[in-house]
Scaffold this motif. Structure first.
Motif, PDB file in Angstrom:
ATOM      1  N   ASP A 127      -9.223  37.590   1.574  1.00 29.06           N
ATOM      2  CA  ASP A 127      -8.880  39.008   1.567  1.00 29.06           C
ATOM      3  C   ASP A 127      -7.404  39.187   1.208  1.00 29.06           C
ATOM      4  OD1 ASP A 127     -11.543  39.682   2.558  1.00 29.06           O
ATOM      5  OD2 ASP A 127     -10.865  38.785   4.435  1.00 29.06           O
ATOM      6  N   PHE A 128      -6.926  40.426   1.161  1.00 29.48           N
ATOM      7  CA  PHE A 128      -5.542  40.676   0.756  1.00 29.48           C
ATOM      8  C   PHE A 128      -4.988  41.904   1.474  1.00 29.48           C
ATOM      9  CE2 PHE A 128      -8.332  42.953  -2.089  1.00 29.48           C
ATOM     10  CZ  PHE A 128      -7.706  44.160  -2.349  1.00 29.48           C
ATOM     11  N   ALA A 129      -3.666  41.991   1.539  1.00 35.22           N
ATOM     12  CA  ALA A 129      -2.995  43.133   2.163  1.00 35.22           C
ATOM     13  C   ALA A 129      -2.229  43.913   1.111  1.00 35.22           C
ATOM     14  CB  ALA A 129      -2.041  42.673   3.257  1.00 35.22           C
ATOM     15  N   VAL A 130      -2.182  45.236   1.286  1.00 37.79           N
ATOM     16  CA  VAL A 130      -1.496  46.132   0.356  1.00 37.79           C
ATOM     17  C   VAL A 130      -0.583  47.063   1.139  1.00 37.79           C
ATOM     18  CG1 VAL A 130      -1.789  47.954  -1.366  1.00 37.79           C
ATOM     19  CG2 VAL A 130      -3.417  46.061  -1.277  1.00 37.79           C
ATOM     20  N   GLY A 131       0.632  47.244   0.652  1.00 37.31           N
ATOM     21  CA  GLY A 131       1.554  48.194   1.262  1.00 37.31           C
ATOM     22  C   GLY A 131       1.637  49.491   0.467  1.00 37.31           C
ATOM     23  N   ALA A 132       1.801  50.601   1.183  1.00 37.08           N
ATOM     24  CA  ALA A 132       1.974  51.922   0.568  1.00 37.08           C
ATOM     25  C   ALA A 132       3.102  52.621   1.329  1.00 37.08           C
ATOM     26  CB  ALA A 132       0.681  52.729   0.636  1.00 37.08           C
ATOM     27  N   PRO A 133       4.363  52.342   0.984  1.00 39.83           N
ATOM     28  CA  PRO A 133       5.489  52.771   1.815  1.00 39.83           C
ATOM     29  C   PRO A 133       5.736  54.272   1.878  1.00 39.83           C
ATOM     30  CG  PRO A 133       6.272  51.782  -0.224  1.00 39.83           C
ATOM     31  CD  PRO A 133       4.797  51.517  -0.161  1.00 39.83           C
ATOM     32  N   LYS A 134       5.143  55.031   0.980  1.00 42.73           N
ATOM     33  CA  LYS A 134       5.348  56.482   1.048  1.00 42.73           C
ATOM     34  C   LYS A 134       4.051  57.228   1.363  1.00 42.73           C
ATOM     35  CE  LYS A 134       9.651  57.230  -1.318  1.00 42.73           C
ATOM     36  NZ  LYS A 134      10.406  58.152  -2.212  1.00 42.73           N
ATOM     37  N   ALA A 135       3.042  56.512   1.817  1.00 40.45           N
ATOM     38  CA  ALA A 135       1.821  57.160   2.313  1.00 40.45           C
ATOM     39  C   ALA A 135       2.045  57.557   3.769  1.00 40.45           C
ATOM     40  CB  ALA A 135       0.635  56.223   2.190  1.00 40.45           C
ATOM     41  N   GLY A 136       1.123  58.352   4.299  1.00 40.42           N
ATOM     42  CA  GLY A 136       1.264  58.740   5.699  1.00 40.42           C
ATOM     43  C   GLY A 136       0.248  59.765   6.130  1.00 40.42           C
ATOM     44  N   THR A 137       0.456  60.279   7.329  1.00 38.34           N
ATOM     45  CA  THR A 137      -0.444  61.246   7.927  1.00 38.34           C
ATOM     46  C   THR A 137      -0.171  62.653   7.397  1.00 38.34           C
ATOM     47  OG1 THR A 137       1.096  61.498   9.760  1.00 38.34           O
ATOM     48  CG2 THR A 137      -0.699  59.926  10.052  1.00 38.34           C
ATOM     49  N   ILE A 138      -1.106  63.555   7.672  1.00 36.42           N
ATOM     50  CA  ILE A 138      -0.922  64.963   7.359  1.00 36.42           C
ATOM     51  C   ILE A 138      -0.394  65.655   8.612  1.00 36.42           C
ATOM     52  CG2 ILE A 138      -2.064  67.081   6.602  1.00 36.42           C
ATOM     53  CD1 ILE A 138      -1.895  64.807   4.507  1.00 36.42           C
ATOM     54  N   ASN A 139       0.734  66.362   8.491  1.00 38.98           N
ATOM     55  CA  ASN A 139       1.334  66.983   9.669  1.00 38.98           C
ATOM     56  C   ASN A 139       0.666  68.316   9.999  1.00 38.98           C
ATOM     57  OD1 ASN A 139       2.587  69.011   8.003  1.00 38.98           O
ATOM     58  ND2 ASN A 139       4.234  67.573   7.552  1.00 38.98           N
ATOM     59  N   PRO A 198       5.897  53.409  11.986  1.00 40.75           N
ATOM     60  CA  PRO A 198       6.309  54.018  13.254  1.00 40.75           C
ATOM     61  C   PRO A 198       6.747  55.464  13.163  1.00 40.75           C
ATOM     62  CG  PRO A 198       7.940  52.416  12.500  1.00 40.75           C
ATOM     63  CD  PRO A 198       6.755  52.277  11.604  1.00 40.75           C
ATOM     64  N   SER A 199       7.462  55.838  12.106  1.00 36.52           N
ATOM     65  CA  SER A 199       8.007  57.199  12.029  1.00 36.52           C
ATOM     66  C   SER A 199       8.056  57.676  10.585  1.00 36.52           C
ATOM     67  CB  SER A 199       9.430  57.257  12.617  1.00 36.52           C
ATOM     68  OG  SER A 199       9.443  56.838  13.962  1.00 36.52           O
ATOM     69  N   ASN A 200       8.114  58.985  10.409  1.00 40.98           N
ATOM     70  CA  ASN A 200       8.192  59.587   9.079  1.00 40.98           C
ATOM     71  C   ASN A 200       9.438  59.094   8.344  1.00 40.98           C
ATOM     72  OD1 ASN A 200       7.577  61.246   6.914  1.00 40.98           O
ATOM     73  ND2 ASN A 200       8.490  63.060   7.823  1.00 40.98           N
ATOM     74  N   GLY A 201       9.261  58.644   7.108  1.00 44.45           N
ATOM     75  CA  GLY A 201      10.383  58.213   6.289  1.00 44.45           C
ATOM     76  C   GLY A 201      10.800  56.766   6.471  1.00 44.45           C
ATOM     77  N   ASP A 202      10.011  55.948   7.201  1.00 42.62           N
ATOM     78  CA  ASP A 202      10.410  54.565   7.478  1.00 42.62           C
ATOM     79  C   ASP A 202      10.128  53.601   6.330  1.00 42.62           C
ATOM     80  OD1 ASP A 202      11.405  55.191   9.945  1.00 42.62           O
ATOM     81  OD2 ASP A 202       9.699  54.423  11.080  1.00 42.62           O
ATOM     82  N   TRP A 203       9.261  53.988   5.387  1.00 41.98           N
ATOM     83  CA  TRP A 203       8.888  53.135   4.253  1.00 41.98           C
ATOM     84  C   TRP A 203       8.185  51.861   4.722  1.00 41.98           C
ATOM     85  CZ3 TRP A 203      11.852  52.984  -0.905  1.00 41.98           C
ATOM     86  CH2 TRP A 203      12.192  54.285  -1.306  1.00 41.98           C
ATOM     87  N   PHE A 204       7.373  51.974   5.762  1.00 40.43           N
ATOM     88  CA  PHE A 204       6.607  50.833   6.258  1.00 40.43           C
ATOM     89  C   PHE A 204       5.637  50.378   5.173  1.00 40.43           C
ATOM     90  CE2 PHE A 204       2.850  49.356   8.804  1.00 40.43           C
ATOM     91  CZ  PHE A 204       3.449  48.247   9.375  1.00 40.43           C
ATOM     92  N   GLY A 205       5.634  49.071   4.885  1.00 42.17           N
ATOM     93  CA  GLY A 205       4.792  48.542   3.820  1.00 42.17           C
ATOM     94  C   GLY A 205       5.532  48.330   2.518  1.00 42.17           C
ATOM     95  N   HIS A 206       6.855  48.556   2.522  1.00 46.67           N
ATOM     96  CA  HIS A 206       7.626  48.284   1.296  1.00 46.67           C
ATOM     97  C   HIS A 206       7.514  46.816   0.916  1.00 46.67           C
ATOM     98  CE1 HIS A 206      11.147  47.571  -1.273  1.00 46.67           C
ATOM     99  NE2 HIS A 206      11.004  48.828  -1.620  1.00 46.67           N
ATOM    100  N   SER A 207       7.370  45.957   1.917  1.00 47.78           N
ATOM    101  CA  SER A 207       7.130  44.536   1.675  1.00 47.78           C
ATOM    102  C   SER A 207       6.069  44.034   2.644  1.00 47.78           C
ATOM    103  CB  SER A 207       8.423  43.727   1.863  1.00 47.78           C
ATOM    104  OG  SER A 207       8.937  43.898   3.175  1.00 47.78           O
ATOM    105  N   VAL A 208       5.225  43.129   2.185  1.00 44.00           N
ATOM    106  CA  VAL A 208       4.242  42.467   3.049  1.00 44.00           C
ATOM    107  C   VAL A 208       4.236  40.978   2.716  1.00 44.00           C
ATOM    108  CG1 VAL A 208       2.744  44.471   3.411  1.00 44.00           C
ATOM    109  CG2 VAL A 208       2.334  42.972   1.445  1.00 44.00           C
ATOM    110  N   ALA A 209       3.977  40.154   3.724  1.00 42.01           N
ATOM    111  CA  ALA A 209       3.965  38.708   3.501  1.00 42.01           C
ATOM    112  C   ALA A 209       2.964  38.043   4.425  1.00 42.01           C
ATOM    113  CB  ALA A 209       5.358  38.125   3.735  1.00 42.01           C
TER     114      ALA A 209
END
Length: 204
Positions: A100-112, A140-151
Motif C-alpha cells: 500500500d502507499f501513503a499520500v499527503g494533501a497539505p492544503k486539504a481539510g475540513t469544512i468549517n 492538528p490545526s488550520n493552516g498547519d500544512w500537515f502532509g507536506h512530507s510523508v516517510a
C-alpha cells in the motif's frame, strides 16, 4: 434532542478530555448532516447531529467513509488541496498481501461552520490494489500544512505493520513545525516531535 447532543458531546470528551466547550460545539456543528442550505441554515441550524462522525472527529482520525461525505470531502477532490504533494510506499498495511502507499494533501481539510474550507492538511493510506482509502488522518490545526512530507519509518511500535512520519511545517504558534509518527494500521498518533523557532521541521 438536547439529551442526544449532550450524550454525543460526552462521548467526544471521553475521546479527548482536553477539548473545550467551543471545540466540542464546533465538532458537533462541523459534522452535522445538512437539512437545508450548506453550513448554517436559518431554519434547520447546523442540521442533524451525526454521532459517529462527531466522535471520530474528536479522536482526530477520519475514516474513508466519512472523508467522502458532504461535510468532509475527499482529499483528491478538494479545491487546491494539493493531494499528492508527498507520497511514500508503506508495505502491506491492510493484510491483503499487496503493498500500500501513503499520500499527503497539505492544503486539504475540513469544512468549517460557515461552509468554508479549512486547511489543516491530511495524510491518507491507500490500497495498493485499487487506491481506495484505508484510513485518513487530519492535521492538528488550520493552516498547519500537515502532509507536506510523508516517510516510511518501518515498524516502530512493534505491531508488525509499517508506520509513517508526516510533517506539518507550519504547525505551532511560531510556525516552528512538527512531525507526527502515525500508526500504519489506523493512522493514530504514536508520537509528536515539535520544532523550535525559527526552524520549521516537517518540510521534508
Amino acid at each position: 434532542a438536547c439529551a442526544f447532543a449532550a450524550a454525543i458531546a460526552g462521548l467526544g470528551l471521553s475521546s479527548d478530555s482536553t477539548l473545550t466547550a467551543p471545540a466540542v460545539e464546533q465538532i458537533l456543528r462541523g459534522t452535522a448532516d445538512d437539512l437545508g442550505a450548506a453550513g448554517f441554515d436559518p431554519v434547520f441550524g447546523s442540521g442533524r447531529i451525526d454521532g459517529l462522525a462527531a466522535v471520530v472527529r474528536a479522536r482526530g482520525i477520519l475514516p474513508s467513509e466519512l472523508i467522502f461525505g458532504a461535510t468532509i470531502p475527499t482529499t483528491a477532490t478538494q479545491s487546491a488541496g494539493r493531494h499528492g504533494e508527498s507520497v511514500c510506499a508503506l508495505g502491506d498495511v491492510n493484510g491483503d498481501d499487496v503493498e500500500d502507499f501513503a499520500v499527503g494533501a497539505p492544503k486539504a481539510g475540513t469544512i468549517n461552520v460557515s461552509g468554508g474550507q479549512n486547511r489543516e492538511g491530511m495524510v491518507a493510506a491507500h490500497s495498493g490494489i485499487d487506491g481506495t482509502a484505508i484510513w485518513t488522518a487530519l492535521g492538528p490545526s488550520n493552516g498547519d500544512w500537515f502532509g507536506h512530507s510523508v516517510a516510511n519509518i518501518r515498524d516502530i511500535n512493534g505491531d508488525g505493520i509499517t508506520d509513517i512520519a508526516a510533517g506539518a511545517p507550519e504547525a505551532g504558534s511560531s510556525h516552528a513545525g512538527e512531525v507526527r509518527a502515525l500508526s500504519g494500521v489506523d493512522g493514530t498518533v504514536l508520537w509528536i516531535h515539535l520544532g523550535v523557532s525559527p526552524m520549521q521541521v516537517g518540510w521534508a
